[in-house]
Structures are given as structure tokens and as C-alpha cells.
Scaffold this active site. Structure first.
Site, PDB file in Angstrom:
ATOM      1  N   LYS A   1       0.951  -1.258  -0.025  1.00  0.00           N
ATOM      2  CA  LYS A   1      -0.410   0.266  -0.112  1.00  0.00           C
ATOM      3  C   LYS A   1       0.869   1.340   0.455  1.00  0.00           C
ATOM      4  O   LYS A   1       1.736   1.496   0.549  1.00  0.00           O
ATOM      5  CB  LYS A   1      -0.573  -0.084   1.326  1.00  0.00           C
ATOM      6  CG  LYS A   1      -0.028   0.389   2.228  1.00  0.00           C
ATOM      7  CD  LYS A   1       0.195   1.212   3.368  1.00  0.00           C
ATOM      8  CE  LYS A   1       1.245   1.028   4.832  1.00  0.00           C
ATOM      9  NZ  LYS A   1       1.596   2.531   4.703  1.00  0.00           N
TER      10      LYS A   1
ATOM     11  N   ASP B   1      -2.258  -1.192  10.665  1.00  0.00           N
ATOM     12  CA  ASP B   1      -2.127  -1.108   9.088  1.00  0.00           C
ATOM     13  C   ASP B   1      -2.358  -2.407   8.929  1.00  0.00           C
ATOM     14  O   ASP B   1      -2.876  -2.693   7.495  1.00  0.00           O
ATOM     15  CB  ASP B   1      -1.317  -0.332   8.332  1.00  0.00           C
ATOM     16  CG  ASP B   1      -0.615  -0.822   7.826  1.00  0.00           C
ATOM     17  OD1 ASP B   1      -0.072  -1.696   8.696  1.00  0.00           O
ATOM     18  OD2 ASP B   1       0.505  -0.457   7.838  1.00  0.00           O
TER      19      ASP B   1
HETATM   20  O1  C5P Z   1       0.563  -1.273  15.198  1.00  0.00           O
HETATM   21  P1  C5P Z   1       2.117  -1.405  14.603  1.00  0.00           P
HETATM   22  O2  C5P Z   1       2.628  -2.988  15.638  1.00  0.00           O
HETATM   23  O3  C5P Z   1       2.397  -1.405  13.036  1.00  0.00           O
HETATM   24  O4  C5P Z   1       2.908  -0.669  14.807  1.00  0.00           O
HETATM   25  C1  C5P Z   1       4.776   0.004  15.357  1.00  0.00           C
HETATM   26  C2  C5P Z   1       4.657   1.334  15.882  1.00  0.00           C
HETATM   27  O5  C5P Z   1       4.315   1.942  15.107  1.00  0.00           O
HETATM   28  C3  C5P Z   1       4.131   0.932  17.046  1.00  0.00           C
HETATM   29  O6  C5P Z   1       5.103   0.434  18.075  1.00  0.00           O
HETATM   30  C4  C5P Z   1       3.497   2.733  17.515  1.00  0.00           C
HETATM   31  O7  C5P Z   1       5.305   3.078  17.922  1.00  0.00           O
HETATM   32  C5  C5P Z   1       3.942   3.564  16.228  1.00  0.00           C
HETATM   33  N1  C5P Z   1       2.815   3.680  15.912  1.00  0.00           N
HETATM   34  C6  C5P Z   1       2.150   4.380  16.101  1.00  0.00           C
HETATM   35  N2  C5P Z   1       1.018   5.091  16.056  1.00  0.00           N
HETATM   36  C7  C5P Z   1      -0.122   4.266  15.270  1.00  0.00           C
HETATM   37  C8  C5P Z   1       0.337   3.361  14.374  1.00  0.00           C
HETATM   38  C9  C5P Z   1       2.004   2.848  14.517  1.00  0.00           C
HETATM   39  O8  C5P Z   1       2.580   5.045  17.105  1.00  0.00           O
HETATM   40  N3  C5P Z   1      -1.313   4.650  15.154  1.00  0.00           N
END
Ligand code: C5P
Length: 302
Positions: free
Chosen positions: A25, A149
Site C-alpha cells: 500500500k 495497518d
Molecule cells: O501497530 P504496529 O505494531 O504496526 O505499529 C508499530 C509501531 O508504530 C508502534 O509500536 C508505534 O510505535 C507506532 N505507531 C503509532 N501509532 C499508530 C501506528 C503505529 O505510534 N497509529
């Protein structure tokens, strides 16, 4: 919209095996509204599926096996595909058995969602392989637990994301464009990119409702104020090369050139494939380029 193929693209391999294509994406828009009490950031984003894909084979097996081709990735418990498989098996109360072979083409840590896509496509594929046949809506809470995501990759196409990125409006509008991806020889960690600036969540920002919330919103290349990425300046400050790539692309007639997600890829949109191909030719090793296009998907009638 009868000409749109259902998501994800599927290929039958016989004897109960099949392959699913796991797409990348780009974020056409990424507004960071502020940091939440749980440490995540509140987002207002537009996810757009593109035609660059990994390919994931699902085979019946008496044990759990995960293999990668084309990238040296950890296939152990830390891999999101393994986590997705265990989560689905536990939730369904069945044993976690399958042989999965992933052919990687999507750059890792490029801001293109490759790992998240693989996890969600694994949920779809294993649900099929194990005869659970769960619709995307039922897999949605599991995907949201795996990553912010991930949920988008249960649906593909074009979607407006809110919350951490997991609250989705599937948009019926289409954004047809050629996409040139320029991949630098380094990745950016999403959590680090978010930590490089203090985003405060104020009441005013929380209540903002952007005009593209409407389900029929169609971003076109003429709606240039739609395109923005609040992480871009932060990441470009640390990696000057990325700013140079962006300028080169804009000089090479790109309609839009932006950082994808938290980077490290820069994408450029072109209405014309020849221009995209011409722009791609100016990049040499160690940069990689991919010329692809946006992908639209059928949406259920309202
Ligand atoms: O959700 P995911 O594990 O993919 O996110 C990776 C990192 O990106 C999270 O640990 C966080 O530090 C950051 N993140 C965030 N806010 C979001 C998505 C991701 O702070 N909406």
C-alpha cells in the site's frame, strides 16, 4: 464496477493448495492527530492498494512450516505470519498446521505495509485452508491485534483509516494512477519515526473531520490538498537523500511525490505510464525502482 476483481487475487495450485497475492500500500494522506494515552498515535489516513505484491502459497501439511524466498526474514515466532496463524488457530480451537511459502518482492521497512499485508493475507488464506471461511469482517479484530495497518489488507482497494489506522471506511471511489516507487538502500522503523517528534492530542485536533470521510470521496490528482504526510518532514530531516529523490521526481513531471507511510520509500504518481518509466530510468544502484499502479476493488452496495 463489474470489472473489478475480488480481493485478494487468487491462484489455484491443485491438491488443496493455492496462492494468494499479498499487496503493498501507499498512504495518499497521513495526518497524525496526536499521541494517545496508550502510546499509539491517532491517525487520519488514506490507504491505497498498489499492484506490487508478494505471493503467498498455502499448502495442507501435518506440521507448521513457514519459508521465505527472495528475502532473509526470520520465519520464527516473531514473524507476523506465525503470529497471525497462531491467533487464528487459537481463536478457532484448532491445531496450527500448514506449509506457507512467501515470495517476497515488497521492500522491507519501506512504509509499504509488506509485513502487515502478509499477516492479513495469511489470516484470509489459513481461514480458507482450514475450512473456517471467515469473512473479512470476522477476521478484522484479529488483524487489528496484529498491527495498526493490518486490517486494511483484509479488503485492499482504497480506504479511509482512523484510530490507530484499524478503523476503516471502504471507499467506492477510485484513484487511477501509475505509481513509481523509489526504494533507498535502508529502511525506517515505524516506531522510531513516530518517536522523532512529540505529537500532542488536543481536543480541537480530535474533533477534526476531514471532508474525505464520505464513502464516495474520490481523490483525484487535481485534489492536491488531499496529499500530505505528517511524518515526511521528520523522516526527510534525518535522511537528506530522500529529499533529493523527492525533488528529482517532482522535476521529472510527477503529479505528486511523497514519503510512503513512515518511509523509507518515496512514491510518485503519474497519470501517464511512459512518464513514470522515463522518471524511473534516472535511478541507479543502490536505489531500486518499481513502476506499478493503483488497484481498485469492488465494494458492497450501501
Ligand atoms: O501497530 P504496529 O505494531 O504496526 O505499529 C508499530 C509501531 O508504530 C508502534 O509500536 C508505534 O510505535 C507506532 N505507531 C503509532 N501509532 C499508530 C501506528 C503505529 O505510534 N497509529
Amino acid at each position: 464496477m463489474a470489472d473489478l476483481t475480488p480481493y485478494p487475487d487468487t491462484f489455484d495450485l491443485g491438491r488443496g493448495s493455492f496462492a494468494l497475492f499479498s499487496p503493498a500500500k501507499i498512504n495518499l494522506r497521513l495526518k497524525v492527530l496526536g499521541k494517545r494515552p496508550d502510546g499509539y498515535h491517532e491517525l487520519d489516513t488514506l490507504f491505497q492498494e498498489i499492484s506490487l505484491t508478494d505471493r503467498i502459497e498455502f499448502h495442507p501439511s501435518h506440521e507448521w512450516r513457514l519459508e521465505f524466498e527472495g528475502a532473509d526474514l526470520d520465519a520464527g515466532d516473531s514473524n507476523l505470519i506465525t503470529q497471525a496463524a497462531k491467533l487464528l488457530a487459537a481463536e478457532a480451537g484448532i491445531a496450527c498446521k500448514a506449509r506457507i511459502v512467501v515470495q517476497k518482492h515488497i521492500p522491507v521497512q519501506g512504509g509499504l505495509g509488506g509485513g502487515s499485508s502478509n499477516a492479513s493475507v495469511a489470516l484470509i488464506g489459513l481461514s480458507r485452508l482450514w475450512g473456517l471461511n471467515r469473512p473479512a469482517e470476522q477476521l478484522h479484530p484479529l488483524a487489528a491485534r496484529l498491527g495498526s495497518d493490518c486490517a486494511f489488507f483484509l479488503y485492499g482497494g482504497l480506504a479511509h483509516g482512523q484510530g490507530r489506522g484499524e478503523t476503516l471506511d471502504l471507499l467506492v471511489g477510485r484513484m487511477e494512477s501509475e505509481v513509481l516507487l523509489v526504494v533507498p538502500p535502508f529502511g525506517v522503523s515505524t516506531s522510531e519515526a513516530f518517536s522523532w517528534r512529540e505529537f500532542s492530542l488536543t481536543d480541537d485536533e480530535k474533533s477534526v473531520i476531514f471532508n474525505f470521510r464520505k464513502r464516495k470521496f474520490i481523490p483525484s490528482l487535481s485534489d492536491l490538498d488531499v496529499f500530505c504526510n505528517d511524518l515526511e518532514n521528520i523522516v526527510l530531516d534525518r535522511y537528506e537523500e530522500l529529499g533529493r529523490i523527492k525533488r528529482l521526481l517532482l522535476d521529472a513531471e510527477a503529479e505528486v511525490a511523497m514519503l510512503s507511510g513512515s518511509g523509507s520509500c518515496i512514491f510518485a504518481l503519474y497519470s501517464d505510464r511512459t512518464r513514470a518509466m522515463r522518471a524511473a530510468q534516472q535511478f541507479r544502484e543502490p536505489f531500486q525502482v518499481h513502476v506499478c499502479h493503483t488497484v481498485s476493488r469492488p465494494r458492497p452496495a450501501l
